[in-house]
Design a protein around this motif. Structure first.
Motif, mmCIF file in Angstrom:
data_model
loop_
_atom_site.group_PDB
_atom_site.id
_atom_site.type_symbol
_atom_site.label_atom_id
_atom_site.label_comp_id
_atom_site.label_asym_id
_atom_site.label_seq_id
_atom_site.Cartn_x
_atom_site.Cartn_y
_atom_site.Cartn_z
ATOM 1 N N THR A 85 -15.259 -14.246 -27.311
ATOM 2 C CA THR A 85 -16.452 -14.927 -26.819
ATOM 3 C C THR A 85 -16.907 -14.472 -25.444
ATOM 4 O O THR A 85 -18.104 -14.331 -25.210
ATOM 5 C CB THR A 85 -16.231 -16.459 -26.778
ATOM 6 O OG1 THR A 85 -15.102 -16.739 -25.957
ATOM 7 C CG2 THR A 85 -16.011 -17.007 -28.173
ATOM 8 N N ASN A 86 -15.949 -14.278 -24.525
ATOM 9 C CA ASN A 86 -16.327 -13.935 -23.156
ATOM 10 C C ASN A 86 -15.197 -13.159 -22.486
ATOM 11 O O ASN A 86 -14.503 -13.688 -21.607
ATOM 12 C CB ASN A 86 -16.654 -15.215 -22.369
ATOM 13 C CG ASN A 86 -17.393 -14.926 -21.093
ATOM 14 O OD1 ASN A 86 -17.588 -13.778 -20.732
ATOM 15 N ND2 ASN A 86 -17.791 -15.974 -20.406
ATOM 16 N N PRO A 87 -15.010 -11.894 -22.853
ATOM 17 C CA PRO A 87 -13.866 -11.137 -22.342
ATOM 18 C C PRO A 87 -13.897 -10.903 -20.839
ATOM 19 O O PRO A 87 -12.857 -10.645 -20.237
ATOM 20 C CB PRO A 87 -13.945 -9.811 -23.112
ATOM 21 C CG PRO A 87 -15.349 -9.712 -23.597
ATOM 22 C CD PRO A 87 -15.830 -11.125 -23.772
ATOM 23 N N SER A 88 -15.035 -11.043 -20.209
ATOM 24 C CA SER A 88 -15.104 -10.810 -18.762
ATOM 25 C C SER A 88 -14.272 -11.826 -17.986
ATOM 26 O O SER A 88 -13.853 -11.565 -16.863
ATOM 27 C CB SER A 88 -16.551 -10.840 -18.288
ATOM 28 O OG SER A 88 -17.113 -12.120 -18.488
ATOM 29 N N ILE A 89 -13.986 -12.984 -18.589
ATOM 30 C CA ILE A 89 -13.155 -13.998 -17.939
ATOM 31 C C ILE A 89 -11.766 -13.435 -17.662
ATOM 32 O O ILE A 89 -11.126 -13.781 -16.670
ATOM 33 C CB ILE A 89 -13.037 -15.252 -18.836
ATOM 34 C CG1 ILE A 89 -14.369 -15.974 -18.905
ATOM 35 C CG2 ILE A 89 -11.963 -16.207 -18.327
ATOM 36 C CD1 ILE A 89 -14.374 -17.141 -19.862
ATOM 37 N N LEU A 90 -11.289 -12.544 -18.528
ATOM 38 C CA LEU A 90 -9.933 -12.027 -18.417
ATOM 39 C C LEU A 90 -9.815 -10.840 -17.473
ATOM 40 O O LEU A 90 -8.707 -10.372 -17.226
ATOM 41 C CB LEU A 90 -9.415 -11.630 -19.802
ATOM 42 C CG LEU A 90 -9.354 -12.757 -20.834
ATOM 43 C CD1 LEU A 90 -8.953 -12.218 -22.190
ATOM 44 C CD2 LEU A 90 -8.409 -13.844 -20.380
ATOM 45 N N GLU A 91 -10.935 -10.365 -16.934
ATOM 46 C CA GLU A 91 -10.898 -9.216 -16.046
ATOM 47 C C GLU A 91 -10.263 -9.588 -14.715
ATOM 48 O O GLU A 91 -10.563 -10.624 -14.142
ATOM 49 C CB GLU A 91 -12.301 -8.678 -15.792
ATOM 50 C CG GLU A 91 -12.921 -8.025 -17.019
ATOM 51 C CD GLU A 91 -14.325 -7.546 -16.747
ATOM 52 O OE1 GLU A 91 -14.783 -7.580 -15.587
ATOM 53 O OE2 GLU A 91 -14.971 -7.117 -17.704
ATOM 54 N N VAL A 92 -9.372 -8.738 -14.227
ATOM 55 C CA VAL A 92 -8.751 -8.938 -12.921
ATOM 56 C C VAL A 92 -9.632 -8.241 -11.890
ATOM 57 O O VAL A 92 -9.964 -7.079 -12.040
ATOM 58 C CB VAL A 92 -7.318 -8.352 -12.895
ATOM 59 C CG1 VAL A 92 -6.703 -8.517 -11.521
ATOM 60 C CG2 VAL A 92 -6.467 -8.995 -13.963
ATOM 61 N N LYS A 93 -9.978 -8.968 -10.851
ATOM 62 C CA LYS A 93 -10.895 -8.416 -9.843
ATOM 63 C C LYS A 93 -10.168 -8.166 -8.560
ATOM 64 O O LYS A 93 -9.201 -8.714 -8.211
ATOM 65 C CB LYS A 93 -12.064 -9.341 -9.618
ATOM 66 C CG LYS A 93 -12.920 -9.475 -10.857
ATOM 67 C CD LYS A 93 -14.080 -10.392 -10.615
ATOM 68 C CE LYS A 93 -14.888 -10.481 -11.913
ATOM 69 N NZ LYS A 93 -16.070 -11.235 -11.774
#
Length: 93
Positions: A85-93
Protein backbone atom coordinates in the motif's frame (compact mmCIF):
# COMPACT_ATOMS: atom_id res chain seq x y z
CA UNK A 1 -12.16 22.14 -17.96
CA UNK A 2 -14.76 21.82 -15.20
CA UNK A 3 -14.68 18.00 -15.55
CA UNK A 4 -10.89 18.06 -15.09
CA UNK A 5 -11.24 20.09 -11.90
CA UNK A 6 -13.89 17.68 -10.63
CA UNK A 7 -11.72 14.68 -11.50
CA UNK A 8 -8.74 16.27 -9.72
CA UNK A 9 -10.85 17.00 -6.65
CA UNK A 10 -12.19 13.44 -6.66
CA UNK A 11 -8.67 12.09 -7.05
CA UNK A 12 -7.42 14.24 -4.16
CA UNK A 13 -10.34 13.10 -2.00
CA UNK A 14 -9.67 9.44 -2.80
CA UNK A 15 -5.97 9.90 -1.99
CA UNK A 16 -6.85 11.45 1.38
CA UNK A 17 -9.25 8.58 2.11
CA UNK A 18 -6.56 6.07 1.12
CA UNK A 19 -4.00 7.75 3.39
CA UNK A 20 -6.50 7.76 6.26
CA UNK A 21 -7.30 4.07 5.74
CA UNK A 22 -3.58 3.22 5.61
CA UNK A 23 -3.15 5.01 8.93
CA UNK A 24 -6.06 3.07 10.41
CA UNK A 25 -4.56 -0.22 9.18
CA UNK A 26 -1.23 0.62 10.79
CA UNK A 27 -2.91 1.65 14.06
CA UNK A 28 -4.96 -1.55 14.15
CA UNK A 29 -1.87 -3.61 13.36
CA UNK A 30 0.08 -1.97 16.17
CA UNK A 31 -2.79 -2.52 18.59
CA UNK A 32 -3.04 -6.18 17.57
CA UNK A 33 0.68 -6.67 18.08
CA UNK A 34 0.47 -5.02 21.52
CA UNK A 35 -2.38 -7.35 22.47
CA UNK A 36 -0.42 -10.42 21.38
CA UNK A 37 2.69 -9.17 23.15
CA UNK A 38 0.94 -8.37 26.45
CA UNK A 39 -0.88 -11.73 26.45
CA UNK A 40 2.39 -13.57 26.00
CA UNK A 41 4.08 -11.87 28.97
CA UNK A 42 1.19 -11.83 31.41
CA UNK A 43 3.21 -14.07 33.75
CA UNK A 44 6.87 -13.71 34.57
CA UNK A 45 9.08 -16.42 33.09
CA UNK A 46 11.30 -16.23 36.17
CA UNK A 47 8.34 -17.00 38.43
CA UNK A 48 7.41 -19.95 36.22
CA UNK A 49 10.96 -21.35 36.27
CA UNK A 50 11.23 -21.25 40.06
CA UNK A 51 7.99 -23.10 40.76
CA UNK A 52 7.53 -25.70 38.00
CA UNK A 53 8.85 -29.09 36.98
CA UNK A 54 11.06 -29.65 33.95
CA UNK A 55 8.07 -30.92 31.91
CA UNK A 56 6.03 -27.86 32.79
CA UNK A 57 8.97 -25.63 31.94
CA UNK A 58 9.41 -27.32 28.55
CA UNK A 59 5.69 -26.87 27.87
CA UNK A 60 5.95 -23.17 28.77
CA UNK A 61 8.94 -22.78 26.45
CA UNK A 62 7.03 -24.46 23.61
CA UNK A 63 4.07 -22.14 24.20
CA UNK A 64 6.40 -19.13 24.11
CA UNK A 65 7.96 -20.37 20.88
CA UNK A 66 4.47 -20.64 19.36
CA UNK A 67 3.64 -17.11 20.48
CA UNK A 68 6.94 -15.85 19.02
CA UNK A 69 6.16 -17.62 15.73
CA UNK A 70 2.68 -16.04 15.62
CA UNK A 71 4.12 -12.58 16.36
CA UNK A 72 6.75 -12.96 13.63
CA UNK A 73 4.09 -14.10 11.17
CA UNK A 74 1.92 -11.15 12.17
CA UNK A 75 4.79 -8.70 11.71
CA UNK A 76 5.62 -10.24 8.32
CA UNK A 77 2.00 -9.80 7.19
CA UNK A 78 2.01 -6.16 8.37
CA UNK A 79 5.21 -5.45 6.43
CA UNK A 80 3.80 -7.07 3.28
CA UNK A 81 0.60 -5.01 3.61
CA UNK A 82 2.64 -1.82 4.02
CA UNK A 83 4.84 -2.74 1.04
CA UNK A 84 1.71 -3.22 -1.08
CA UNK A 85 0.00 0.00 0.00
CA UNK A 86 2.68 2.53 0.92
CA UNK A 87 6.25 1.22 0.72
CA UNK A 88 7.77 4.66 1.29
CA UNK A 89 6.88 4.28 4.99
CA UNK A 90 9.56 1.59 5.26
CA UNK A 91 12.32 3.71 3.73
CA UNK A 92 15.18 4.57 6.09
CA UNK A 93 16.14 8.22 5.79
Amino acid sequence: MEMEATALADNRSLKEQNDELNGQIINLSIQGAKNLFSASFSESLAAEISSVSRDELMEAIQKQEEINYRLQDYIDRIIVAIMETNPSILEVK
